[in-house]
Motif scaffolding. Structure first.
Motif, mmCIF file in Angstrom:
data_model
loop_
_atom_site.group_PDB
_atom_site.id
_atom_site.type_symbol
_atom_site.label_atom_id
_atom_site.label_comp_id
_atom_site.label_asym_id
_atom_site.label_seq_id
_atom_site.Cartn_x
_atom_site.Cartn_y
_atom_site.Cartn_z
ATOM 1 N N LEU A 8 0.888 -1.138 0.097
ATOM 2 C CA LEU A 8 0.027 0.173 -0.011
ATOM 3 C C LEU A 8 0.859 1.409 -0.277
ATOM 4 C CD1 LEU A 8 -2.794 -1.017 2.541
ATOM 5 C CD2 LEU A 8 -2.647 -1.511 0.045
ATOM 6 N N ALA A 10 -0.469 4.765 -1.667
ATOM 7 C CA ALA A 10 -0.947 5.605 -2.439
ATOM 8 C C ALA A 10 -1.180 6.752 -1.570
ATOM 9 C CB ALA A 10 -2.571 4.964 -2.860
ATOM 10 N N GLY A 11 -0.850 6.991 -0.236
ATOM 11 C CA GLY A 11 -1.001 7.944 0.520
ATOM 12 C C GLY A 11 -0.134 9.209 0.038
ATOM 13 N N GLN A 73 -5.175 3.822 -7.310
ATOM 14 C CA GLN A 73 -6.340 4.132 -6.300
ATOM 15 C C GLN A 73 -6.476 5.324 -6.570
ATOM 16 O OE1 GLN A 73 -5.445 4.433 -2.055
ATOM 17 N NE2 GLN A 73 -7.635 3.899 -1.567
ATOM 18 N N GLN A 76 -8.253 8.205 -2.246
ATOM 19 C CA GLN A 76 -7.807 7.649 -1.072
ATOM 20 C C GLN A 76 -8.733 7.580 -0.045
ATOM 21 O OE1 GLN A 76 -4.655 9.981 -2.616
ATOM 22 N NE2 GLN A 76 -5.159 7.815 -3.642
ATOM 23 N N GLY A 78 -9.149 4.860 2.322
ATOM 24 C CA GLY A 78 -8.828 4.117 3.209
ATOM 25 C C GLY A 78 -7.840 2.820 2.837
ATOM 26 N N THR A 79 -7.319 2.125 3.648
ATOM 27 C CA THR A 79 -6.355 1.257 3.579
ATOM 28 C C THR A 79 -7.215 -0.150 3.012
ATOM 29 O OG1 THR A 79 -6.421 0.511 5.765
ATOM 30 C CG2 THR A 79 -4.497 1.697 5.251
ATOM 31 N N TYR A 99 3.382 -2.133 3.698
ATOM 32 C CA TYR A 99 3.168 -0.661 3.632
ATOM 33 C C TYR A 99 4.360 0.037 3.318
ATOM 34 C CZ TYR A 99 -1.009 -0.691 6.548
ATOM 35 O OH TYR A 99 -2.097 -0.879 7.104
ATOM 36 N N ASP A 101 5.370 2.958 3.423
ATOM 37 C CA ASP A 101 6.138 3.740 4.381
ATOM 38 C C ASP A 101 6.717 3.197 5.740
ATOM 39 O OD1 ASP A 101 3.474 3.151 5.500
ATOM 40 O OD2 ASP A 101 3.212 5.519 5.841
ATOM 41 N N GLY A 136 -3.794 1.387 15.477
ATOM 42 C CA GLY A 136 -4.708 0.630 15.744
ATOM 43 C C GLY A 136 -4.226 -0.357 16.859
ATOM 44 N N GLU A 151 -9.104 1.007 15.451
ATOM 45 C CA GLU A 151 -8.227 2.239 15.171
ATOM 46 C C GLU A 151 -8.265 3.177 16.349
ATOM 47 O OE1 GLU A 151 -6.317 2.785 12.664
ATOM 48 O OE2 GLU A 151 -6.985 0.643 12.603
ATOM 49 N N ASN A 166 -1.393 -2.622 15.938
ATOM 50 C CA ASN A 166 -1.285 -3.229 14.708
ATOM 51 C C ASN A 166 -0.076 -2.706 13.816
ATOM 52 O OD1 ASN A 166 -2.176 -4.419 12.108
ATOM 53 N ND2 ASN A 166 -3.560 -2.606 11.734
HETATM 54 C C1 UD1 Z 1 -2.688 1.885 9.724
HETATM 55 C C2 UD1 Z 1 -3.769 0.957 10.444
HETATM 56 C C3 UD1 Z 1 -3.475 1.039 11.855
HETATM 57 C C4 UD1 Z 1 -1.931 0.650 12.032
HETATM 58 C C5 UD1 Z 1 -0.912 1.774 11.290
HETATM 59 C C6 UD1 Z 1 0.089 1.067 11.516
HETATM 60 C C7 UD1 Z 1 -5.829 0.982 8.986
HETATM 61 C C8 UD1 Z 1 -7.153 1.418 8.750
HETATM 62 N N1 UD1 Z 1 -5.100 1.377 10.086
HETATM 63 O O1 UD1 Z 1 -3.047 3.490 10.091
HETATM 64 O O2 UD1 Z 1 -4.120 0.054 12.555
HETATM 65 O O3 UD1 Z 1 -1.802 0.764 13.574
HETATM 66 O O4 UD1 Z 1 -1.441 1.731 9.964
HETATM 67 O O5 UD1 Z 1 1.292 2.156 11.016
HETATM 68 O O6 UD1 Z 1 -5.090 0.177 8.135
HETATM 69 N N2 UD1 Z 1 -2.888 4.015 2.004
HETATM 70 C C9 UD1 Z 1 -3.409 3.908 0.758
HETATM 71 N N3 UD1 Z 1 -4.487 4.347 0.239
HETATM 72 C C10 UD1 Z 1 -5.410 4.704 1.303
HETATM 73 C C11 UD1 Z 1 -5.165 5.042 2.680
HETATM 74 C C12 UD1 Z 1 -3.683 4.724 3.112
HETATM 75 O O7 UD1 Z 1 -2.500 3.293 -0.171
HETATM 76 O O8 UD1 Z 1 -6.499 5.272 0.819
HETATM 77 C C13 UD1 Z 1 -1.564 3.545 2.288
HETATM 78 C C14 UD1 Z 1 -0.425 4.691 2.738
HETATM 79 O O9 UD1 Z 1 0.173 5.097 1.737
HETATM 80 C C15 UD1 Z 1 0.350 3.934 3.762
HETATM 81 C C16 UD1 Z 1 -0.621 2.810 4.328
HETATM 82 O O10 UD1 Z 1 -1.529 2.742 3.429
HETATM 83 O O11 UD1 Z 1 1.637 3.539 3.216
HETATM 84 C C17 UD1 Z 1 -1.052 3.298 5.774
HETATM 85 O O12 UD1 Z 1 -2.054 4.167 5.704
HETATM 86 P P1 UD1 Z 1 -2.167 5.168 6.863
HETATM 87 O O13 UD1 Z 1 -3.006 6.471 6.497
HETATM 88 O O14 UD1 Z 1 -0.671 5.774 7.190
HETATM 89 O O15 UD1 Z 1 -2.734 4.480 7.915
HETATM 90 P P2 UD1 Z 1 -2.613 4.648 9.596
HETATM 91 O O16 UD1 Z 1 -3.772 5.666 9.923
HETATM 92 O O17 UD1 Z 1 -1.119 4.793 9.964
#
Ligand code: UD1
Ligand code: CA
Length: 455
Positions: A8, A10-11, A73, A76, A78-79, A99, A101, A136, A151, A166
């Motif tokens: 993932l 896309a953020g 995507q 954005q 959500g994951t 992930y 990042d 989370g 979360e 998490n």
């Molecule tokens: C997420 C987890 C959380 C965990 C944390 C660990 C969820 C809902 N929550 O939260 O439980 O403790 O990671 O670091 O998953 N991304 C996309 N598209 C989206 C949103 C996010 O590709 O629409 C990607 C981001 O680029 C990133 C990853 O997913 O690489 C995590 O997204 P982020 O928004 O940082 O999630 P957290 O709120 O940190």
């Protein structure tokens, strides 16, 4: 059992305050996403899917490769929504979610996680943090079984006390994932589709969620801002330094040493402070590197000494050769055994024979120089005529006087000598002396000009 991996990425990474997508920010000279891809590849998945969004074009262009499927995507949401963009492409038995990042995840940790799939369980990577704020939380029942992830923004007060969090990384059977993902809702505080909701669905479908922890919590450290990026960089560098020390390298200060690539080292190597090793660097036994040196894509054979403030790129230094201080070896510089290159010398695409010395203030480009030759101070090869590059070939035991201009193409034979201050533009045969300078004239009774006094 076959495996595919979803990363993932896309953020935007708002807190980076950057036009560059977050996953392209670098740790140890490589983008965070490329660290994740490298670890993913080591698991030999049949395919790697990368979900991109913010700056998708840039990310795609920079990292495109045959084994990578970039999935867009557009928004954005959500994951969970991000994961849903990739699931239609999956044909393997199992999926691992990573992930973009979280760059320093180790392959041995992921292997432990994947083992649970063999036993028909889901593998979830969690970690216990002193300060779990923002993450989370892992919710377990009275028997200690994982039942859900909540979360931060959806937690109640008692859930906020839980410090097992998490990491976001988990391994699931592919067909199940697709099914659970399709049932996600965004009915939560952030109005996002959370991939983490998959866990409670899995549990209600009777699956057991097994957990693993990383060896070191920095493996799952995610980067959201530049302070965290710097912290991760320092962690990486300290670890890289420790790794080299374990192999027999003395680092005078591991906190002032950086590796941005892959380094192979021998024993009893000594590295002074502020040294940067970049790309592929090979350092053999008993090499000494002085302070403030940058060594990129180069090989240093046994016993080499690089003195302070030197810059090497695409060079090979032969056994017991010496370079610096303040010296630059550019691409294609090859030093024979015991050759010496001194201060304010620049070499490009130049070979120096065994024991040859170029000690001061010199530029040699496109030159081939035999053994035991001595190049006087201030010598330059005029290798470029404005259109083409030309070669200079000097034999063995040549003596080039100080302050020579060697106009290429040029050959100077074995044992030949050139006089100081010469502009040599004709070949010099073996054992000849080449002199090319205006001859001196002395004038008797010379009167110096005198200043006239102003009245
Ligand atoms: C997420 C987890 C959380 C965990 C944390 C660990 C969820 C809902 N929550 O939260 O439980 O403790 O990671 O670091 O998953 N991304 C996309 N598209 C989206 C949103 C996010 O590709 O629409 C990607 C981001 O680029 C990133 C990853 O997913 O690489 C995590 O997204 P982020 O928004 O940082 O999630 P957290 O709120 O940190
Ligand atoms: Ca995050």
């Amino acid at each position: 059992m076959s495996l595919e991996i979803i990363i993932l990425a896309a953020g935007q990474g708002t807190r980076m305050c950057s036009t560059l997508p977050k996953v392209l920010h670098q740790v140890a000279g490589h983008s965070m996403l490329s660290h994740v891809i490298r670890s993913a590849r080591q698991l030999k998945p049949s395919r790697i899917h990368i979900v991109i969004g913010y700056g998708a074009d840039v990310v795609h262009k920079l990292l495109a490769a045959d084994d990578l499927n970039f999935v867009l995507q557009e928004q954005q949401l959500g994951t969970g929504h991000a994961t849903a963009q990739a699931t239609p492409f999956i044909s393997a038995d199992n999926v691992l979610i990573l992930y973009g990042d979280v760059p320093l995840i180790e392959v041995r940790t992921l292997r432990r996680l994947l083992k649970h799939l063999v036993f028909g369980q889901i593998g979830l990577l969690t970690v216990v943090l002193d300060d779990p704020t923002g993450y989370g939380r892992i919710i377990r029942d009275i028997d200690g079984k994982v039942v859900a992830i909540v979360e931060q923004k959806d937690t109640c007060e008692s859930q906020r006390m839980i410090n097992e969090i998490n990491t976001g990384i988990f391994a699931v059977p592919a067909n199940k994932l697709a099914n659970w993902i399709s049932r996600l809702s965004n009915n939560n505080v952030q109005g996002e589709y959370y991939v983490t909701d998959v866990i409670k669905m899995a549990v209600s479908d009777g699956w057991l969620v097994a957990t693993e922890q990383p060896y070191n919590s920095m493996e799952v450290y995610g980067v959201n801002d530049r302070k965290q990026l710097a912290r991760l960089e320092r962690h990486y560098q300290l670890r890289a330094g420790q790794h080299l020390m374990a192999q027999g390298v003395t680092l005078l200060d591991p906190a002032r040493f950086d590796v941005r690539g892959e380094v192979t080292v021998g024993r009893d190597v000594l590295i002074d402070i502020n040294v940067i090793l970049e790309g592929r660097v090979i350092i053999e036994d008993n090499v000494v590197i002085g302070p403030n040196c940058i060594i990129k894509d180069s090989t240093l054979r046994k016993g080499v000494v690089v003195k302070a403030n030197s810059y090497l790129e695409g060079a090979v230094m032969g056994e017991d050769s010496e370079a610096g201080p303040f010296m630059r070896l550019r691409f294609g510089s090859v030093l024979g055994a015991r050759a010496q290159v001194g201060n304010f010398v620049e070499l490009k695409n130049t070979y120096l024979g065994e024991g040859t010395k170029v000690n001061h203030l010199t530029y040699l480009g496109d030159a081939f120089i035999g053994a035991r030759t001595n190049i006087g101070a201030g010598t330059i090869t005029c290798n470029f005529d404005g259109a083409k590059k030309h070669q200079t070939v000097l034999g063995e035991d040549v003596f080039i006087g100080a302050n020579n201009s060697l106009v290429a193409p040029l050959r100077v034979g074995d044992g030949a000598t050139t006089a100081a201050g010469s502009t040599i533009n004709q070949d010099v045969d073996n054992f000849q002396l080449g002199v090319a300078r205006a001859s001196q004239r002395n004038i008797n009774g010379w009167k110096r000009p005198v200043k006239t006094k102003k009245t």
